[in-house]
Design a protein around this motif. Structure first.
Motif, PDB file in Angstrom:
ATOM      1  N   GLU A 332      67.057  32.253  27.384  1.00 12.17           N
ATOM      2  CA  GLU A 332      66.266  31.604  26.350  1.00 12.17           C
ATOM      3  C   GLU A 332      65.165  32.505  25.807  1.00 12.17           C
ATOM      4  OE1 GLU A 332      66.928  28.716  25.000  1.00 12.17           O
ATOM      5  OE2 GLU A 332      68.676  28.524  26.302  1.00 12.17           O
ATOM      6  N   SER A 333      64.893  33.608  26.486  1.00 12.75           N
ATOM      7  CA  SER A 333      63.840  34.518  26.051  1.00 12.75           C
ATOM      8  C   SER A 333      64.412  35.570  25.113  1.00 12.75           C
ATOM      9  CB  SER A 333      63.201  35.194  27.275  1.00 12.75           C
ATOM     10  OG  SER A 333      62.281  36.188  26.860  1.00 12.75           O
ATOM     11  N   SER A 334      63.533  36.152  24.296  1.00 12.93           N
ATOM     12  CA  SER A 334      63.938  37.249  23.416  1.00 12.93           C
ATOM     13  C   SER A 334      63.829  38.597  24.112  1.00 12.93           C
ATOM     14  CB  SER A 334      63.070  37.252  22.160  1.00 12.93           C
ATOM     15  OG  SER A 334      61.707  37.403  22.495  1.00 12.93           O
ATOM     16  N   GLY A 335      63.333  38.610  25.339  1.00 17.54           N
ATOM     17  CA  GLY A 335      63.224  39.828  26.116  1.00 17.54           C
ATOM     18  C   GLY A 335      62.605  39.521  27.464  1.00 17.54           C
ATOM     19  N   ALA A 336      63.295  39.858  28.560  1.00 15.56           N
ATOM     20  CA  ALA A 336      62.781  39.524  29.885  1.00 15.56           C
ATOM     21  C   ALA A 336      63.472  40.405  30.930  1.00 15.56           C
ATOM     22  CB  ALA A 336      63.009  38.051  30.212  1.00 15.56           C
ATOM     23  N   VAL A 337      62.771  40.571  32.071  1.00 16.30           N
ATOM     24  CA  VAL A 337      63.306  41.315  33.211  1.00 16.30           C
ATOM     25  C   VAL A 337      62.976  40.516  34.470  1.00 16.30           C
ATOM     26  CG1 VAL A 337      63.193  43.431  34.566  1.00 16.30           C
ATOM     27  CG2 VAL A 337      63.023  43.548  32.076  1.00 16.30           C
ATOM     28  N   ALA A 338      63.965  40.345  35.348  1.00 13.81           N
ATOM     29  CA  ALA A 338      63.745  39.664  36.624  1.00 13.81           C
ATOM     30  C   ALA A 338      64.445  40.472  37.711  1.00 13.81           C
ATOM     31  CB  ALA A 338      64.277  38.236  36.583  1.00 13.81           C
ATOM     32  N   GLN A 339      63.696  40.804  38.761  1.00 10.38           N
ATOM     33  CA  GLN A 339      64.261  41.551  39.889  1.00 10.38           C
ATOM     34  C   GLN A 339      63.948  40.806  41.173  1.00 10.38           C
ATOM     35  OE1 GLN A 339      62.183  45.035  40.999  1.00 10.38           O
ATOM     36  NE2 GLN A 339      63.650  45.646  42.559  1.00 10.38           N
ATOM     37  N   ILE A 340      64.964  40.617  42.004  1.00 16.20           N
ATOM     38  CA  ILE A 340      64.788  40.075  43.350  1.00 16.20           C
ATOM     39  C   ILE A 340      65.494  41.040  44.290  1.00 16.20           C
ATOM     40  CG2 ILE A 340      65.109  38.116  44.889  1.00 16.20           C
ATOM     41  CD1 ILE A 340      65.369  36.327  42.472  1.00 16.20           C
ATOM     42  N   GLY A 341      64.754  41.952  44.879  1.00 17.49           N
ATOM     43  CA  GLY A 341      65.358  42.946  45.758  1.00 17.49           C
ATOM     44  C   GLY A 341      66.386  43.773  45.007  1.00 17.49           C
ATOM     45  N   PRO A 342      67.627  43.799  45.465  1.00 17.07           N
ATOM     46  CA  PRO A 342      68.649  44.611  44.802  1.00 17.07           C
ATOM     47  C   PRO A 342      69.165  44.000  43.494  1.00 17.07           C
ATOM     48  CG  PRO A 342      69.612  43.435  46.639  1.00 17.07           C
ATOM     49  CD  PRO A 342      68.129  43.188  46.721  1.00 17.07           C
ATOM     50  N   LEU A 343      68.874  42.733  43.234  1.00 18.32           N
ATOM     51  CA  LEU A 343      69.355  42.072  42.022  1.00 18.32           C
ATOM     52  C   LEU A 343      68.410  42.375  40.866  1.00 18.32           C
ATOM     53  CD1 LEU A 343      71.168  40.015  40.494  1.00 18.32           C
ATOM     54  CD2 LEU A 343      69.552  38.251  41.250  1.00 18.32           C
ATOM     55  N   LEU A 344      68.971  42.813  39.743  1.00 15.72           N
ATOM     56  CA  LEU A 344      68.195  43.074  38.534  1.00 15.72           C
ATOM     57  C   LEU A 344      68.908  42.398  37.365  1.00 15.72           C
ATOM     58  CD1 LEU A 344      65.834  44.419  37.098  1.00 15.72           C
ATOM     59  CD2 LEU A 344      67.252  46.466  36.808  1.00 15.72           C
ATOM     60  N   ARG A 349      67.382  41.418  23.259  1.00 14.93           N
ATOM     61  CA  ARG A 349      67.531  40.500  22.141  1.00 14.93           C
ATOM     62  C   ARG A 349      68.991  40.125  21.895  1.00 14.93           C
ATOM     63  NH1 ARG A 349      62.739  40.026  19.452  1.00 14.93           N
ATOM     64  NH2 ARG A 349      61.203  41.683  19.788  1.00 14.93           N
ATOM     65  N   ASP A 350      69.928  40.945  22.430  1.00 14.22           N
ATOM     66  CA  ASP A 350      71.343  40.737  22.128  1.00 14.22           C
ATOM     67  C   ASP A 350      72.200  40.387  23.333  1.00 14.22           C
ATOM     68  OD1 ASP A 350      70.843  41.408  19.432  1.00 14.22           O
ATOM     69  OD2 ASP A 350      70.965  43.540  19.942  1.00 14.22           O
ATOM     70  N   GLU A 351      71.736  40.649  24.567  1.00 13.40           N
ATOM     71  CA  GLU A 351      72.629  40.498  25.698  1.00 13.40           C
ATOM     72  C   GLU A 351      71.865  40.123  26.956  1.00 13.40           C
ATOM     73  OE1 GLU A 351      74.515  44.244  26.294  1.00 13.40           O
ATOM     74  OE2 GLU A 351      72.640  45.350  26.484  1.00 13.40           O
ATOM     75  N   LEU A 352      72.619  39.640  27.938  1.00 15.37           N
ATOM     76  CA  LEU A 352      72.113  39.335  29.279  1.00 15.37           C
ATOM     77  C   LEU A 352      73.021  40.040  30.283  1.00 15.37           C
ATOM     78  CD1 LEU A 352      70.291  37.774  31.275  1.00 15.37           C
ATOM     79  CD2 LEU A 352      71.933  35.883  31.123  1.00 15.37           C
ATOM     80  N   VAL A 353      72.477  41.040  30.993  1.00 15.31           N
ATOM     81  CA  VAL A 353      73.271  41.802  31.957  1.00 15.31           C
ATOM     82  C   VAL A 353      72.588  41.729  33.309  1.00 15.31           C
ATOM     83  CG1 VAL A 353      74.304  43.358  30.261  1.00 15.31           C
ATOM     84  CG2 VAL A 353      72.092  43.933  31.270  1.00 15.31           C
ATOM     85  N   CYS A 354      73.400  41.795  34.375  1.00 16.94           N
ATOM     86  CA  CYS A 354      72.904  41.760  35.745  1.00 16.94           C
ATOM     87  C   CYS A 354      73.582  42.873  36.531  1.00 16.94           C
ATOM     88  CB  CYS A 354      73.192  40.413  36.409  1.00 16.94           C
ATOM     89  SG  CYS A 354      72.423  39.018  35.587  1.00 16.94           S
ATOM     90  N   ALA A 355      72.889  43.326  37.562  1.00  8.79           N
ATOM     91  CA  ALA A 355      73.450  44.356  38.430  1.00  8.79           C
ATOM     92  C   ALA A 355      72.883  44.181  39.821  1.00  8.79           C
ATOM     93  CB  ALA A 355      73.139  45.753  37.897  1.00  8.79           C
ATOM     94  N   HIS A 387      81.898  47.749  39.096  1.00 10.66           N
ATOM     95  CA  HIS A 387      81.816  46.684  40.091  1.00 10.66           C
ATOM     96  C   HIS A 387      80.386  46.258  40.380  1.00 10.66           C
ATOM     97  CE1 HIS A 387      81.094  50.289  42.586  1.00 10.66           C
ATOM     98  NE2 HIS A 387      80.464  49.470  43.415  1.00 10.66           N
ATOM     99  N   GLN A 388      79.393  47.004  39.876  1.00 13.28           N
ATOM    100  CA  GLN A 388      77.996  46.628  40.095  1.00 13.28           C
ATOM    101  C   GLN A 388      77.398  45.893  38.897  1.00 13.28           C
ATOM    102  OE1 GLN A 388      76.836  50.865  41.768  1.00 13.28           O
ATOM    103  NE2 GLN A 388      75.231  49.399  42.291  1.00 13.28           N
ATOM    104  N   LEU A 389      78.089  45.818  37.778  1.00 10.14           N
ATOM    105  CA  LEU A 389      77.522  45.303  36.536  1.00 10.14           C
ATOM    106  C   LEU A 389      78.235  44.021  36.112  1.00 10.14           C
ATOM    107  CD1 LEU A 389      75.603  45.721  34.113  1.00 10.14           C
ATOM    108  CD2 LEU A 389      77.440  47.021  33.012  1.00 10.14           C
ATOM    109  N   TRP A 390      77.466  43.044  35.655  1.00 13.08           N
ATOM    110  CA  TRP A 390      77.986  41.790  35.122  1.00 13.08           C
ATOM    111  C   TRP A 390      77.342  41.530  33.771  1.00 13.08           C
ATOM    112  CZ3 TRP A 390      77.592  42.709  40.219  1.00 13.08           C
ATOM    113  CH2 TRP A 390      78.655  42.311  41.045  1.00 13.08           C
TER     114      TRP A 390
END
Length: 399
Positions: A332-344, A349-355, A387-390
């Protein structure tokens, strides 16, 4: 001759009398007609007056039957409202007397706060003296100061108003507290580095096993995103050991509200496996036969075994539900970063990626200082093995 004259005069007098009589009759007839006309007009006026009188009588009757009772009812209602207003005035008078007493109490509290200000000065002196006494002692002093400030906050709305008088004193203490937080944060950073590199830990911060970060470009989402983040932390059996909120000094104008978390309760390797499993489960919700931007196949839509068609499947586990809620809030945000240990997780503005990062990758990203830049972080994540990227952009847009 004289006789003729007399006869002629008699004839003239008679003619004059006849003419005068005719004129008198004509005048009498005209006068009679005028009187008759006046009688007719008087008769008509009497008829009009009778009609008007009947109308007035009917109107007066209507007024007596309808208007006067309504006026009486409205008068009674207004009398009731006047009584209510009188009661409100009485209540207002009671309220003013109560407020006068509260003002007196506030004046007494102001005197108490003056004494508290002196105590805060003593606390500041004690904190400065304890700066070199070690991380554990410093944390104890900071906790004591924060506990005292928390006691002030619990005082209620009246204390919140009186805290304005403490602004100057708190500004003096703020610099000292900031230095102590930076000192403590440095020690916690060392603890996290030791946990990632395998170096033995000997200080009191060994309970911290990993770190976390949270930032969003949208001020309206900061509190909601923080709630979702901490819910996800707790759902994955982690505890918040320490948190800091960085200001805007020396930062980009669009980067306020950076939050750092120091977490404990789970080893980094265990977290990596758990988050990988959760992201695989989340990726399985993507549309059928879809492709990610990095060329990998999206997972097929799941069908819960033993669940008939049309029946709602069972709810996901708490950790999976908390992670999905966090990812949807990030989207829902136009720009954000969230990290919990190894999860980033990164929202541009265009995508949502996790690793899910390894310890070496986490240290590398931290050294390059890309955690707070969604565009740069997303670009670095694109370089990771598939295999590390979603890529969860399509999942979040249809969730």
């Amino acid at each position: 001759m004289t006789t003729v004259i007399l006869v002629v005069m008699c004839v003239v007098v008679g003619a004059l009398e006849l003419y005068a009589g005719k004129q008198s009759r004509d005048q009498a007839n005209a006068f009679t007609r005028r009187i008759e006309e006046l009688n007719q007009q008087v008769t008509k006026q009497n008829g009009v007056l009778v009609t008007v009188g009947e109308q007035l009588t009917a109107e007066l009757s209507r007024v007596k039957q309808d208007v006067l009772p309504a006026l009486d009812s409205r008068l009674r209602q207004n009398t009731g409202r006047v009584e209510e207003l009188a009661g409100l005035v009485h209540q207002a008078d009671e309220f003013l007397r109560t407020q006068s007493g509260r003002l007196h109490d506030l004046e007494q509290q102001r005197i108490t706060l003056a004494a508290l200000r002196r105590k805060l000065g003593e606390v500041e002196t004690s904190v400065r003296a304890a700066t070199g006494a070690g991380a554990a002692a410093v944390e104890g002093r900071v906790d004591t100061a924060l506990d005292r400030l928390a006691d002030l906050e619990r005082g209620g709305a009246e204390i919140l108003e009186l805290q304005r008088t403490l602004t100057r004193t708190l500004e003096d203490v703020e610099d000292v507290v900031t230095e102590l937080l930076q000192f403590t944060e440095s020690g916690l950073d060392d603890s996290v580095t030791a946990a990632l590199t395998g170096r033995p830990r000997t200080d009191a911060s060994a309970a911290v096993t990993t770190t976390g970060r949270l930032w969003t470009r949208d001020d309206q989402l900061q509190d909601i995103l923080a709630d979702m983040y901490e819910r996800c932390v707790r759902a994955n059996r982690l505890g918040v050991r320490f948190r800091t909120a960085e200001g805007t000094d020396g930062q980009a104008p669009d980067a306020p509200g950076r939050r750092r978390y120091f977490l404990g309760g789970q080893a980094a390797d265990d977290l990596a496996g758990a988050f990988s499993a959760l992201l695989i489960s989340t990726g399985a919700d993507l549309p059928h036969n879809g492709l990610t931007q990095n060329g990998g196949r999206r997972g097929l839509a799941r069908v819960e075994p033993g669940v008939p068609a049309g029946v709602e499947p069972p709810r996901p586990p708490e950790d999976e539900a908390a992670l999905k809620a966090l990812l949807r809030t990030l989207f829902e945000s136009s720009g954000a970063v969230a990290q919990i240990g190894p999860l980033l997780a990164v929202r541009t503005r265009d995508e949502l990626v996790c690793a899910v990062l390894t310890a070496a990758q986490s240290l590398e990203l931290e050294s390059d200082e890309v955690f707070w830049d969604p565009a740069a972080a997303a670009d670095r994540l694109r370089r990771l093995p598939a295999h590390q990227l979603w890529d969860l952009t399509a999942w979040a847009s249809t969730a």
